[in-house]
Write a protein that holds these residues in place. Structure first.
Motif, PDB file in Angstrom:
ATOM      1  N   LEU A   1       0.832  -1.201   0.000  1.00 51.04           N
ATOM      2  CA  LEU A   1       0.000   0.000   0.000  1.00 51.04           C
ATOM      3  C   LEU A   1       0.867   1.250   0.000  1.00 51.04           C
ATOM      4  N   LEU A   2       1.944   1.210   0.768  1.00 53.59           N
ATOM      5  CA  LEU A   2       2.877   2.336   0.781  1.00 53.59           C
ATOM      6  C   LEU A   2       3.439   2.556  -0.621  1.00 53.59           C
ATOM      7  N   GLY A   3       3.867   1.447  -1.251  1.00 55.33           N
ATOM      8  CA  GLY A   3       4.410   1.546  -2.607  1.00 55.33           C
ATOM      9  C   GLY A   3       3.379   2.144  -3.547  1.00 55.33           C
ATOM     10  N   GLY A   4       2.141   1.697  -3.413  1.00 54.03           N
ATOM     11  CA  GLY A   4       1.085   2.211  -4.275  1.00 54.03           C
ATOM     12  C   GLY A   4       0.886   3.702  -4.067  1.00 54.03           C
ATOM     13  N   LEU A   5       0.822   4.113  -2.799  1.00 54.85           N
ATOM     14  CA  LEU A   5       0.628   5.525  -2.489  1.00 54.85           C
ATOM     15  C   LEU A   5       1.763   6.356  -3.073  1.00 54.85           C
ATOM     16  N   ILE A   6       2.985   5.872  -2.883  1.00 49.30           N
ATOM     17  CA  ILE A   6       4.142   6.623  -3.360  1.00 49.30           C
ATOM     18  C   ILE A   6       4.115   6.739  -4.871  1.00 49.30           C
ATOM     19  N   ALA A   7       3.793   5.631  -5.534  1.00 52.02           N
ATOM     20  CA  ALA A   7       3.730   5.677  -6.993  1.00 52.02           C
ATOM     21  C   ALA A   7       2.676   6.673  -7.443  1.00 52.02           C
ATOM     22  N   VAL A   8       1.555   6.699  -6.739  1.00 51.91           N
ATOM     23  CA  VAL A   8       0.489   7.627  -7.133  1.00 51.91           C
ATOM     24  C   VAL A   8       0.926   9.069  -6.927  1.00 51.91           C
ATOM     25  N   LEU A   9       1.562   9.349  -5.793  1.00 49.03           N
ATOM     26  CA  LEU A   9       2.007  10.716  -5.541  1.00 49.03           C
ATOM     27  C   LEU A   9       3.026  11.156  -6.589  1.00 49.03           C
ATOM     28  N   LEU A  10       3.943  10.253  -6.903  1.00 51.80           N
ATOM     29  CA  LEU A  10       4.940  10.574  -7.920  1.00 51.80           C
ATOM     30  C   LEU A  10       4.273  10.876  -9.249  1.00 51.80           C
ATOM     31  N   SER A  11       3.326  10.006  -9.619  1.00 49.32           N
ATOM     32  CA  SER A  11       2.682  10.210 -10.913  1.00 49.32           C
ATOM     33  C   SER A  11       1.862  11.482 -10.908  1.00 49.32           C
ATOM     34  N   ALA A  12       1.246  11.772  -9.752  1.00 50.94           N
ATOM     35  CA  ALA A  12       0.461  12.999  -9.685  1.00 50.94           C
ATOM     36  C   ALA A  12       1.352  14.202  -9.970  1.00 50.94           C
ATOM     37  N   CYS A  13       2.553  14.214  -9.377  1.00 47.29           N
ATOM     38  CA  CYS A  13       3.487  15.312  -9.645  1.00 47.29           C
ATOM     39  C   CYS A  13       3.840  15.350 -11.121  1.00 47.29           C
ATOM     40  N   THR A  14       4.129  14.181 -11.690  1.00 48.64           N
ATOM     41  CA  THR A  14       4.489  14.130 -13.106  1.00 48.64           C
ATOM     42  C   THR A  14       3.357  14.685 -13.958  1.00 48.64           C
ATOM     43  N   VAL A  15       2.145  14.237 -13.632  1.00 46.44           N
ATOM     44  CA  VAL A  15       0.999  14.693 -14.412  1.00 46.44           C
ATOM     45  C   VAL A  15       0.850  16.204 -14.288  1.00 46.44           C
ATOM     46  N   GLY A  16       1.040  16.717 -13.065  1.00 49.63           N
ATOM     47  CA  GLY A  16       0.958  18.160 -12.876  1.00 49.63           C
ATOM     48  C   GLY A  16       1.958  18.896 -13.747  1.00 49.63           C
ATOM     49  N   ILE A  17       3.208  18.445 -13.716  1.00 47.62           N
ATOM     50  CA  ILE A  17       4.239  19.119 -14.506  1.00 47.62           C
ATOM     51  C   ILE A  17       3.939  19.011 -16.001  1.00 47.62           C
ATOM     52  N   SER A  18       3.544  17.788 -16.421  1.00 47.48           N
ATOM     53  CA  SER A  18       3.300  17.624 -17.859  1.00 47.48           C
ATOM     54  C   SER A  18       2.110  18.451 -18.310  1.00 47.48           C
ATOM     55  N   SER A  19       1.090  18.585 -17.442  1.00 46.21           N
ATOM     56  CA  SER A  19      -0.056  19.359 -17.938  1.00 46.21           C
ATOM     57  C   SER A  19       0.268  20.844 -17.976  1.00 46.21           C
ATOM     58  N   GLN A  20       1.147  21.269 -17.082  1.00 46.25           N
ATOM     59  CA  GLN A  20       1.579  22.661 -17.152  1.00 46.25           C
ATOM     60  C   GLN A  20       2.284  22.893 -18.487  1.00 46.25           C
ATOM     61  N   ARG A  21       3.111  21.928 -18.836  1.00 44.68           N
ATOM     62  CA  ARG A  21       3.858  22.030 -20.072  1.00 44.68           C
ATOM     63  C   ARG A  21       2.904  21.970 -21.261  1.00 44.68           C
ATOM     64  N   PHE A  22       1.941  21.085 -21.133  1.00 48.57           N
ATOM     65  CA  PHE A  22       0.925  20.945 -22.175  1.00 48.57           C
ATOM     66  C   PHE A  22       0.219  22.286 -22.388  1.00 48.57           C
ATOM     67  N   ALA A  23      -0.183  22.898 -21.258  1.00 50.79           N
ATOM     68  CA  ALA A  23      -0.915  24.165 -21.348  1.00 50.79           C
ATOM     69  C   ALA A  23      -0.052  25.230 -22.001  1.00 50.79           C
ATOM     70  N   ARG A  24       1.208  25.274 -21.619  1.00 52.03           N
ATOM     71  CA  ARG A  24       2.086  26.292 -22.184  1.00 52.03           C
ATOM     72  C   ARG A  24       2.203  26.133 -23.696  1.00 52.03           C
ATOM     73  N   ARG A  25       2.291  24.867 -24.090  1.00 50.86           N
ATOM     74  CA  ARG A  25       2.448  24.608 -25.515  1.00 50.86           C
ATOM     75  C   ARG A  25       1.192  24.958 -26.302  1.00 50.86           C
ATOM     76  N   HIS A  26       0.054  24.942 -25.599  1.00 53.85           N
ATOM     77  CA  HIS A  26      -1.195  25.144 -26.315  1.00 53.85           C
ATOM     78  C   HIS A  26      -1.687  26.581 -26.298  1.00 53.85           C
ATOM     79  N   ILE A  27      -0.906  27.465 -25.680  1.00 56.15           N
ATOM     80  CA  ILE A  27      -1.355  28.856 -25.569  1.00 56.15           C
ATOM     81  C   ILE A  27      -1.728  29.417 -26.944  1.00 56.15           C
ATOM     82  N   SER A  28      -0.801  29.341 -27.883  1.00 59.80           N
ATOM     83  CA  SER A  28      -1.075  29.961 -29.181  1.00 59.80           C
ATOM     84  C   SER A  28      -2.246  29.281 -29.851  1.00 59.80           C
ATOM     85  N   TYR A  29      -2.310  27.990 -29.673  1.00 59.20           N
ATOM     86  CA  TYR A  29      -3.376  27.222 -30.294  1.00 59.20           C
ATOM     87  C   TYR A  29      -4.737  27.742 -29.839  1.00 59.20           C
TER      88      TYR A  29
END
Ligand SMILES: Nc1ncnc2c1ncn2[C@@H]1O[C@H](COP(=O)(O)OP(=O)(O)OP(=O)(O)O)[C@@H](O)[C@H]1O
Ligand SMILES: [Mg+2]
Lengths: 810, 220
Positions: A255-283
Motif C-alpha cells: 500500500l505504501l508503494g502504491g501511495l508513493i507511486a500515485v504521488l509521484l505520478s500525480a506530480c508528473t501529471v501536474g508538470i506535464s499538464s503545465q507544459r501541455f498548457a504552455r504549448r497550447h497557448i497559441s493554439y
C-alpha cells in the motif's frame, strides 16, 4: 465536428511525443495501483478464509473443562455449525515402539471448515469426515517413528485402534503448536474407552463455531457469560500467526508503494499538464481569434482528456491485471485453495485515483489555458495570468485526498501532508539561501560561471525542479528502505543455520549424554532449556492468574529476546523473574510486582524483574517466563533444545532417536523451507513494486527536466548563434544539473530519513532503524540520474542546428 | 573579400526525394561593403543567410568567410567562427527573456571572455539610445526597442560581418526606418560588412550591392 477535431488533436498530441511522459506515468500509476489493490484484495480474502481454516472456525472457545457444553445446549446449535474436540498429549504405542503424541479427539462435525487431506496405501485423498471409531490418523513422522504400515494395530491408553491414514493437511492447524509432539487424530467417541482423561489430567477442550455474524455474536455473549478463569475465546482477526503478521506487513508495504507511486505520478501529471498548457497557448488564442466559443474550446479539451483517460485506464488496468496475476502465481502454491476473484474495490480505487489526479493536477492548468486572451496572437509574450494560488490549492487538495484514500486515516494523512508542506518550505528556503543573489551578466565566459549564474537566475523554476527531484529521490529511498527493513526482519528471523530440529522431553541423564553424542557427529547444541510447568499467583491475593505456563531458567538472555523494561539478571540481581511483554500486557503484570511461582516441587516467592519482547517468528524455543538458575536449583524438570542438522547428515536424527528413545525429536526443516520459499516469493513481488516506484520517479525527474528544457531550448539556440560552442552549453548544463541533482539528493535523503523514521515508528510500529546508505545513495542517485537525463536532453538539443532551434521557437 | 560563395546548393529531405531550396548561388562581397538580399517569400532568403552565417550547412558548394571555407568546418568550429567574425539581427529579435537589456548586450563579450563586458555593453546600449532602459527585461520593451537592443548586441560582437534577417519586418514604418537608419549609422562607424535580407526597398537601396532570389536562384 468537435469530436472530430478533438480526435485529430489527440492523434497529433500522441504523435508529437509531448504527452509521452504524462501518458506513461499515468499508465504506470494505474498499473501499480490497480495491480496492488487487486492483489491485496485477493490476498486479504484468501487470508481471511485461510485464517478461518487456521483457526478451524469463526470462533473458538478453549477451556480445561467441558462444562460449557451444558450451557451451549440452550442455543440449540446445529451440529454442522459446532465442533467439540479434546486436545491432550499421550503415548501412542505400536507393537514394538512408543511415542509421545499430541492427540486431537474430534466429533462428527470435524472438520468444521475446509477439508482434511489424508494418505493411505492407495494415495492421497480429501475428506470432510472425522476418523471412524476405532481408527487413528497419524502424522507421517509418527508413522515412521513407530515403524507402522497402514492397517497395523495401535494402543492408546486402554483401547486398541487401527492405523488407517497419515495426515497430509489438516485445516485447523491453529489448534496445536508446532513445537510439540507429532499429531494423532481420533474419534471423540473412543475417548472414554482409553481411560486417558482422568480427573486432574491436562486436557484442553476446544469448541469451534461457524455461523453468520449475528449467530457468532450470540454464541460469543453466551460464552462470555459462562466463561471461567483460564478459558479463552478466540475469533478471526485476532490472529497473530507469523504468516498473518508477515503478510500484514507486506501488505502495508504494498500500500505504501502504491501511495508513493500515485504521488509521484500525480506530480508528473501536474508538470506535464503545465507544459501541455504552455504549448497550447497559441493554439487556444488562435482558435479564439478564429471565433471559436469558449464552450466549444472547453469541450474540445475535455474530449481530448477523456480520450487520454480512456487510453491510460484501459492500458493501465490491463497491465495491472497482468501484474497481480504474476504476483498471485508467485505465491498461489502456498494457498490451499484457488484464490478468490477480486471484488470491485480495486477498480473503484483506481478510477477514483485517476479522477482526483485529473481534477487536481490537469484541470487547473487547462482552465488557465482556456483563460488566455486572444491578444496572445498579436503579442507572443502574453502568458498566463500570474495567479498560481488557486492552482496550487487544487493540487494540494488532490494530494491530501489521495493520501486519505490510501491511508484511510485522517490524522495520519494530516501528519504526512503537513510534513510534506513544511519540508518543501524548508527545502525551497534552503535553495534560496544557498544560491544567493545573481550578479550582472549571464557569466557565459566559462561553463562553471554560466552554470552558477543560471542556477541563481532560475531560482523559482529551479526550486520546483529540485522539489520534484527531491520528491522522486526521497520517495524512492523510502520505498527502498521499507522493503529492506521488511526483508531484513524476515531474513533475520531465519538465519542460514537456524535450528531445524527440536528435541523435547529430555531427562537430565539424556541431556548429559546427548551433547557429546551429537558433537561427535558434528552437531553442536548451544543450550538445553529446562522446562517445567508453573502457575503464577499474585502475592497480594487479588486476581490470581490461573494459568499454566512453561517456565525455564537460564543465565543469559536467549537470542532474539530484547529486554524492554527492567534489567536482565546481573550478578547481584538474580532473584526476579523475566516475563514476555505479551504476558505482562495480558495479565497486567508490572515491574516489581510481587508474585508466587507455584511448581511441582514447591512454591517460589519472587517479583517481576524484567519484561522481554520475544520474536515468536524464529525457530528456537521461546518462553513466557524465564528465571535465574540459582532460584530453581531444587526444581525437577525436563529439557528442551534445538539444533541444526545439515541436510547431508539427516541420518544423525534417526541415530539420535534410536539412541534416546524417550526423547521426542522432530524436524521443522520442511516448515523452514516453506517459510523461506514464501519469503523468496514475497521478495520478488516487493522488488517489482520497488522497481515500478523507481520507474515512476524517473518519469517525474524526466518530466521536470523536460519542462526546464523547453525554456532552455531558446536560450541555447541564441547562445550558439552568438558563437557559444556546444561544449560550453553542454558542460555548463551538466554542471548545473549535477548541482541540482546533488541538492535534491541531499534533500531527498533527509526526506527519506525523516519519512522512514516516521513510517517505522508510527505506521509499522517497530523500533526505527538508521539507514546510513540512504545518505550515500541519495546524492549519488541525484547526481547520476539528473545529470544523466540532462545529458540525454542536451544531446538532443545539440543535434539540431541553431537555426532549426530558433525556427521551432517562432 | 570578406564573403564569397560558389555554386551553393541547399536541399531539404522531403520524404523519398529532396526539395531543392537554393541552387547555384555564387557572389562576392568586399570587406566593409553592404549587400541586400531581396525576393518573394519562400524564395530561400533566410535559408541562404543562415548558410552564409554558418548556422546551417550547405548541401554542396563553398562559402568562404574571411578566407575560411565554412563547408569544411564542423559545428564546433563554425561556432568559433560565429563568435569571432559574425553578428546577427533577427526579425523576431531573439533576446534572452531572462536577461536585462544590458545583460543581453553583454553576452557576446562574455562569450569572447573580453575584459569589461559591462563597459562595452553600456557603450552600445547608449549608442542605440537605450541607456535609460538597461535594467529592463525584453518583455518590458516595445518591439522597436527590443530590436535596438538586438542591434546593440550585434555590434557588441565586434564582428567583421553582420547578418540581419528582415530586421524591420516586425516593426511599423516609422520604427522600421529608425532601425534601418541606425543599422547603417552604426555600421558606418565600424568597418563591418553588412548582409541584409529585406522586403523593404528603401533599405535595400541603401546597400552597395543587391541580389534578388527567385525560387532559390539569383535573378538579375
Ligand atoms: N527545415 C526545412 N525543411 C524543409 N523545407 C524548408 C526548411 N526550411 C525552409 N524550408 C523551405 O525552404 C523555402 C525557403 O524558406 P526561407 O525561410 O528561406 O524563405 P524566405 O525567403 O526567408 O521567406 P520569407 O520572406 O517568407 O521569410 C521555403 O519553401 C520553406 O518551406
Ligand atoms: Mg525569411
Amino acid at each position: 465536428m468537435l469530436a472530430n477535431l478533438s480526435l485529430k488533436l489527440f492523434v497529433r498530441e500522441l504523435r508529437s511525443g509531448y504527452l509521452t511522459s504524462m501518458l506513461l506515468s499515468l499508465v504506470l500509476a494505474i498499473t501499480i495501483v490497480s495491480g496492488i489493490s487487486l492483489f491485496t484484495d485477493r490476498l486479504e480474502k484468501a487470508l481471511s478464509s485461510e485464517t478461518k481454516e487456521f483457526l478451524g472456525g469463526d470462533l473458538k472457545f478453549e477451556s480445561n473443562e467441558n462444562a460449557i457444553k451444558d450451557s451451549l445446549k440452550e442455543l440449540n446449535l446445529n451440529s454442522s455449525n459446532f465442533l467439540e474436540m479434546a486436545v491432550f498429549a499421550s503415548m501412542v504405542i505400536s507393537e514394538e515402539e512408543m511415542q509421545l503424541s499430541s492427540i486431537k479427539a474430534v466429533d462428527k462435525s470435524y472438520p468444521l471448515v475446509g477439508e482434511v487431506e489424508l494418505k493411505n496405501e492407495s494415495g492421497t485423498y480429501k475428506t470432510r469426515n472425522n476418523p471412524p471409531p476405532g481408527t487413528l490418523w497419524l502424522d507421517e513422522r509418527l508413522k515412521n517413528l513407530l515403524f507402522l504400515e497402514y492397517g497395523d494395530v495401535l494402543y492408546l491408553g486402554d483401547a486398541e485402534f487401527t492405523f488407517t491414514a497419515t495426515i497430509v493437511y489438516e485445516p485447523d492447524r491453529g489448534s496445536t503448536n508446532f513445537a510439540f509432539a507429532p499429531k494423532t487424530i481420533m474419534n471423540i467417541e473412543d475417548l472414554g474407552k482409553t481411560n486417558i482423561i482422568q480427573p486432574g489430567s491436562r486436557v484442553e477442550y476446544n469448541y469451534l463455531f461457524t455461523g453468520s455474524e449475528t449467530e457468532i455474536g450470540q454464541i460469543r455473549t453466551l460464552l462470555e457469560k459462562n466463561k471461567k478463569k483460564g478459558d479463552e475465546i478466540e475469533s478471526l482477526g485476532e490472529d497473530s500467526s507469523s504468516l498473518g503478521r508477515a503478510t500484514d506487513r507486506s501488505e502495508n508495504f504494498f500500500l505504501l508503494g502504491g501511495l508513493i507511486a500515485v504521488l509521484l505520478s500525480a506530480c508528473t501529471v501536474g508538470i506535464s499538464s503545465q507544459r501541455f498548457a504552455r504549448r497550447h497557448i497559441s493554439y487556444v488564442a488562435i482558435l479564439k481569434t478564429l471565433g471559436m466559443q469558449l464552450n466549444q474550446i472547453r469541450s474540445l479539451y475535455l474530449l481530448l482528456f477523456l480520450y487520454i483517460t480512456l487510453l491510460t485506464l484501459s492500458l493501465g488496468l490491463s497491465l495491472g491485471w497482468f501484474l497481480q496475476s504474476n504476483f498471485i502465481s508467485l505465491m498461489d502454491s502456498y494457498f490451499p485453495t484457488e484464490l478468490p476473484t477480486p471484488g470491485f474495490y480495486p477498480l473503484y480505487v483506481t478510477c477514483l485515483t485517476v479522477l482526483i489526479c485529473q481534477f487536481g493536477f490537469i484541470f487547473p492548468h487547462i482552465s488557465k489555458l482556456l483563460d488566455i486572451s486572444p491578444m496572445r496572437v498579436l503579442r507572443s509574450d502574453i502568458s498566463f495570468n500570474q495567479n498560481i494560488l488557486p492552482m496550487f490549492f487544487m493540487g494540494l487538495m488532490a494530494f491530501f485526498l489521495l493520501l486519505y484514500i490510501y491511508t484511510n486515516q485522517i490524522t495520519l494523512s494530516l501528519i504526512i501532508f503537513s510534513g510534506v508542506i513544511v519540508f518543501s518550505f524548508i527545502g525551497i528556503g534552503f535553495i534560496y539561501l544557498m544560491l544567493g543573489r545573481s550578479k550582472l551578466g549571464l557569466g557565459a565566459q566559462d561553463p562553471v560561471n554560466l552554470a552558477l549564474s543560471e542556477l541563481r537566475r532560475r531560482k523559482l523554476s529551479n526550486s520546483f525542479q529540485i522539489f520534484a527531484f527531491t520528491v522522486a529521490i526521497g520517495l524512492s529511498l523510502i520505498t527502498f528502505s521499507a522493503s529492506k527493513n521488511l526483508l531484513g526482519s524476515w531474513q533475520n528471523s531465519i538465519p542460514e543455520d537456524s535450528p531445524n530440529n527440536f528435541a523435547i522431553n529430555i531427562t537430565k541423564e539424556d541431556k548429559d549424554l546427548m551433547k557429546p553424542f551429537l558433537s561427535e557427529k558434528g552437531v553442536e547444541i548451544k543450550t538445553f532449556f529446562p522446562v517445567a510447568n508453573a502457575k503464577i499467583l499474585r502475592k497480594d491475593g487479588q486476581a490470581e492468574i490461573d494459568r499454566n505456563f512453561n517456565i525455564t531458567w537460564v543465565e543469559d538472555l536467549p537470542d532474539q529476546n530484547v529486554v524492554s523494561a527492567g534489567n536482565w539478571f546481573t550478578e547481584d540481581e538474580i532473584n526476579g523473574l523475566s516475563i514476555s511483554s505479551g504476558i505482562s500486557e495480558r495479565y497486567n503484570l508490572e515491574i516489581g510486582e510481587q508474585i508466587i511461582i507455584q511448581m511441582e516441587d514447591g512454591a517460589i516467592e519472587t517479583f517481576i524483574q524484567s519484561i522481554r519482547t520475544v520474536n515468536w517468528d524464529n525457530f528456537s524455543p521461546n518462553f513466557f517466563l524465564i528465571g535465574h538458575p540459582s532460584l530453581f536449583e531444587k526444581q525437577t524438570s525436563t529439557f528442551i533444545t534445538s539444533f541444526f542438522i545439515p541436510k547431508k547428515d539427516q541420518k544423525v536424527a534417526s541415530d539420535l532417536m534410536r539412541e534416546f528413545r524417550t526423547v521426542s525429536i522432530f524436524s521443522v526443516e520442511e516448515l523452514i523451507k516453506q517459510v523461506r520459499e514464501i519469503i523468496n516469493q514475497v521478495t520478488k513481488a516487493l522488488n517489482s513494486i520497488l522497481l515500478l516506484t523507481c520507474l515512476s520517479s524517473i518519469f517525474l525527474a524526466f518530466s521536470a527536466l523536460q519542462d526546464g528544457f523547453d525554456q532552455r531550448r531558446h536560450q541555447s539556440a541564441i547562445l550558439r548563434t552568438l558563437g557559444a560552442t556546444s561544449g560550453l552549453v553542454r558542460t555548463s548544463s551538466l554542471i548545473e544539473f549535477s548541482i541540482l541533482g546533488l541538492l535534491s539528493g541531499i534533500l531527498g535523503s533527509l526526506m527519506a530519513h525523516t519519512g522512514v523514521y516516521f513510517i517505522e515508528s508510527k505506521v509499522f510500529e517497530v523500533t526505527p532503524s538508521f539507514y546510513p546508505e540512504i545518505w550515500v545513495m541519495g546524492p549519488i542517485i541525484g547526481i547520476g540520474v539528473v545529470s544523466g537525463l540532462c545529458f540525454y536532453l542536451v544531446n538532443g538539443l545539440m543535434k539540431q542546428s541553431p537555426r532549426d532551434l530558433l525556427k521551432l521557437q517562432t | 573579400m570578406i564573403l564569397s560563395t560558389k555554386k551553393l546548393r541547399k536541399e531539404f529531405p522531403s520524404g523519398e526525394t529532396s526539395l531543392v531550396i537554393l541552387d547555384d548561388i555564387s557572389f562576392n562581397l568586399e570587406e566593409g561593403k553592404s549587400l541586400a538580399i531581396t525576393g518573394p517569400s519562400g524564395s530561400g532568403k533566410s535559408t541562404l543567410l543562415s548558410l552564409l552565417a554558418g548556422l546551417d550547412t550547405a548541401t554542396s558548394g563553398d562559402i568562404i568567410l574571411d578566407g575560411i571555407n565554412l563547408n569544411n568546418l564542423n559545428e564546433e568550429e563554425r561556432a568559433v567562427i560565429r563568435k569571432d567574425k559574425v553578428g546577427f539581427v533577427f526579425q523576431s529579435f531573439e533576446l534572452l527573456p531572462s536577461l536585462t537589456a544590458l545583460e543581453n548586450v553583454m553576452l557576446p563579450s562574455e562569450l569572447k571572455s573580453e575584459e569589461d563586458p559591462e563597459k562595452k555593453g553600456e557603450y552600445f546600449l547608449n549608442r542605440v539610445g537605450l541607456s535609460d532602459r538597461k535594467g529592463h527585461y525584453p518583455n518590458q520593451l516595445s518591439g522597436g526597442e527590443q530590436q535596438r537592443v538586438a542591434i546593440a548586441r550585434a555590434f557588441a560582437c565586434s564582428a567583421k560581418i553582420l547578418f540581419a534577417d528582415e530586421p524591420t519586418g516586425n516593426l511599423d514604418p516609422k520604427n522600421g526606418k529608425l532601425i534601418s537608419d541606425l543599422l547603417f549609422e552604426v555600421n558606418s562607424e565600424t568597418d563591418n560588412a553588412l548582409v541584409v535580407v529585406t522586403h523593404d526597398q528603401e533599405l535595400a537601396s541603401k546597400c552597395d550591392k543587391k541580389i534578388q532570389l527567385k525560387l532559390g536562384r539569383i535573378v538579375d
